[in-house]
Design an enzyme around this catalytic site. Sequence first.
Site, short mmCIF file in Angstrom:
data_model
loop_
_atom_site.label_atom_id
_atom_site.label_comp_id
_atom_site.label_asym_id
_atom_site.label_seq_id
_atom_site.Cartn_x
_atom_site.Cartn_y
_atom_site.Cartn_z
N GLY A 47 0.83 -1.27 -0.20
CA GLY A 47 0.03 -0.06 0.00
C GLY A 47 0.79 1.28 -0.14
O GLY A 47 0.55 2.08 -0.74
N ARG A 90 12.91 -1.59 20.69
CA ARG A 90 13.28 -3.01 20.61
C ARG A 90 12.82 -3.58 19.32
O ARG A 90 11.63 -3.22 18.80
CB ARG A 90 12.54 -3.79 21.62
CG ARG A 90 12.81 -5.22 22.00
CD ARG A 90 12.36 -5.65 23.15
NE ARG A 90 12.83 -7.02 23.35
CZ ARG A 90 11.91 -7.90 24.20
NH1 ARG A 90 10.90 -7.39 24.82
NH2 ARG A 90 12.23 -9.25 24.37
N ILE A 91 13.39 -4.38 18.43
CA ILE A 91 12.87 -5.02 17.35
C ILE A 91 12.22 -6.49 17.75
O ILE A 91 13.09 -7.49 18.12
CB ILE A 91 13.98 -5.00 16.22
CG1 ILE A 91 14.59 -3.56 16.01
CG2 ILE A 91 13.45 -5.98 14.94
CD1 ILE A 91 13.74 -2.84 15.56
N ASN A 115 10.70 -8.65 15.66
CA ASN A 115 11.44 -9.69 14.57
C ASN A 115 12.09 -9.16 13.78
O ASN A 115 11.87 -8.89 12.72
CB ASN A 115 10.04 -10.36 13.97
CG ASN A 115 10.44 -11.61 13.37
OD1 ASN A 115 11.36 -11.80 12.99
ND2 ASN A 115 9.27 -12.25 12.61
N PRO A 116 13.61 -9.38 13.87
CA PRO A 116 14.51 -8.71 13.02
C PRO A 116 14.49 -9.39 11.63
O PRO A 116 15.11 -8.41 10.78
CB PRO A 116 15.64 -9.22 13.78
CG PRO A 116 15.58 -9.57 15.00
CD PRO A 116 13.97 -10.11 15.05
N LYS A 117 13.84 -10.36 11.39
CA LYS A 117 13.89 -11.06 10.15
C LYS A 117 13.07 -9.85 9.16
O LYS A 117 13.29 -9.11 8.30
CB LYS A 117 13.55 -12.35 9.72
CG LYS A 117 13.66 -13.04 8.59
CD LYS A 117 13.57 -14.46 8.81
CE LYS A 117 14.24 -15.16 7.46
NZ LYS A 117 13.88 -16.85 7.63
N GLN A 132 11.80 -4.53 6.00
CA GLN A 132 11.27 -3.30 6.16
C GLN A 132 12.27 -2.17 5.75
O GLN A 132 11.89 -1.29 4.90
CB GLN A 132 10.56 -3.01 7.33
CG GLN A 132 9.24 -3.52 7.49
CD GLN A 132 8.20 -3.19 6.66
OE1 GLN A 132 7.90 -2.06 6.78
NE2 GLN A 132 7.50 -3.99 5.69
N GLU A 147 8.35 3.17 8.18
CA GLU A 147 8.80 4.50 7.07
C GLU A 147 10.00 5.06 7.39
O GLU A 147 10.67 5.56 6.42
CB GLU A 147 7.49 5.45 7.44
CG GLU A 147 6.29 4.93 8.08
CD GLU A 147 5.05 5.29 7.62
OE1 GLU A 147 5.03 6.33 6.72
OE2 GLU A 147 3.98 5.10 8.10
#
Length: 748
Positions: free
Chosen positions: A233, A632-633, A635-637, A642, A709
Amino acid sequence: MSTSIIGQRVTRVDGRQKVTGAAQYALDHPVKNLAFGYPVWSTVGSGRILNIDTSKAEGMPGVLAILHHGNTPPLYRPAGHYEQNSRAGEVRPPFEDDKVYYYGQYVALVVANTFAQAQEAASKVKVTYDTQKPVIDLADAPAPPMPRTMHYERGQATQAFESAPVKVDETYVIPVETHNPMEMHATIADWDGDRLTLYETTQGVVNHQHVIAEMMNIPLDRITVISPFCGSGFGGKLFPWPNSLLAPLAAKQVKRPVQVQVPRALMFTTVGHRPLTQQRVRLGASQDGKLVSIQHDVQQPTSQVDTFVENCVGVTAMMYACDNVETHQQIVPTNIGTPTPMRGPGIVSGLFPLESALDELSYKLNIDPIELRLKNYTEQDMSYSAVRPFTSKHLRECYQTGAEKWGWSKRTPQVGSMRRGNEIIGWGMATATWHAGRGSATVRVRLNADGTARAICATQDIGTGTYTIFAQVVADKTGIPLDKIEVVLGDSSLPPGPTSGGSTVTATVLPAVDEATRGVIDRVIALAQEAPESPFHPKNVQPGGDPPKLVMTNGRIHAADRSPESGVPFPDILASARLSGLEAEAKTSPQQAETQKYSAHSFGAQFIEVAWDPGIARLRVTKGLSVIDAGRIINPKPGRNQILGAVVMGIGMGLLEETYYDRRNGKPVNNNFADYLVATNADVPELECIFVEYPDLHVNDYGARGIGEIGLAGVAPAIANAVYHATGVRVRKLPIRIENLIGGSNQV
Ligand code: MOS
């Protein structure tokens, strides 16, 4: 915590569905007896419809109906628009009257048995217009009404600039960019009596449901919006556009389900774009590189049917320590379609001039660009009337980590001084930022007697990994494996969840999934203590002993001070009470009092290498590094996906993307994938992404902010700065083209 699935590189739980084709996008839903709508659109940029001659089209094979303003009752405008709580892509519904505001406006919809029949008949509808000269260019627009302006000031920016020893005063232009998702906007409308189901591609099923309900005057409980998958999107699908109204109108008239897909050509006119912005930036600095004045003035075209503001000045007053700041933005109505947010709206656009101007200043001062930013580093957000601390800011570490990883100390600052064979190498950098938002979400989690779990919410996964983080939280709390956790999103009839916009979904839904999961675990524990034969019933506990504190691990209820193996699998507890399952719901919202004390933003540093081969006039981005501070990430994958995907988009913004309009009629000339250039594999070099991870516990207990973003923020100026370093040519209008560089100081 070390074994927690939170923060692990988890493969998307919906990945298999996507790569095997099982994932259903809007038009993949099997709806029987489907008819097809194809639009007729205005071929003039401004004027009035004099006549719509449908006589030839009506007699063509398969044609069922032709809708236009002359035979269709008017729709309502969205009530919530001005409150921003329910928002349509444009305020004015299709077919409202005979006026034409832009090229590509829908003027009729042909409905037929097949897509080809509808398309063919649409080409035979003859529309005549009373045509006016459209206003396409900013320069031709009449002065805009005054209320549509934004203004901010602190200190005395004008005076401080006048007396500053070192100055930059330049104007930068970003052209119209068009989102161009792979999956074009599309709607299937299916009426069952007075109940409407819409199969959509949308970033917000709940907002979509509300807007269509308002504009068609249908009670909210009689409309369901379904969007389990979205072929991306980028902001273009945040709000419903006219196609979403035409499909249900047509379906009602022909008494059959109708699909309307937006043709690629209309993806450039009727579903939004990043507006052109013309931005003047004035920086004043002391000889030692301290900013004494920042001024940022923006002119931005919008359409005649909306008042969309692309807020480019929103972060200008926040980014750097400076006592004198003044920003101003004005919107200007023109005869093109309505702009809409496009990945990193406002901030991505606003950072191009600001971060380019800082680079220009660094050369005037002969100060390294990172050093210049560190000299003006701020630990507080000065843009509020009462200065606020940041919830968590580690931008200094982003610069330092990036510089080390990149080898920035090897950069020689002189223009054209770094070479590799025939190529001149340029290194540029820029700061990235994006605000950290969080909204409300309601999530329900159910544990089933067959050992599975199910989490539901009316948010949606637009490709970012939202399904997967839901499953991660449930798995983390219960110990149920991921393949036994079903996550159901993308359906407006589920408990209400957030729009996938502003990089806010992760921060918004995590607390609700967490609380709902803990709630259902508590219910299973209570049940485990109720059954008379249960080992956890108080009468079965050792005489004199306290009832044990129970917890859930690996799907088993057990005493907290004993191993999970000593406990009972939760399905056994449900079975003993003859229950099919138990569930709990949680609604969580940001704590306003907390958030109003702080300023919440993510930050980052973008590093770009370009190679300019003057012999054959070839410019390439050859390397990229993003160092991102986004809390904090989870899910780093997909998190890394992104950022890298956003940098790819940034390469397009820097070097390729521009929508051109024909001044005579406002037609986007390059309204197709052949002529509108986006970055492809051949344009994308080795890219790297590093997260500096500091959980931001002011935003939520997981410390996660959101990363959709920020990856795009700062990329285009880092490219422009690298191009200057290589070539000595300062390009202030995107995209940067080889035509800009030929004849530059390093042309051989
Ligand atoms: Mo983003 S532009 O909020 O989809």
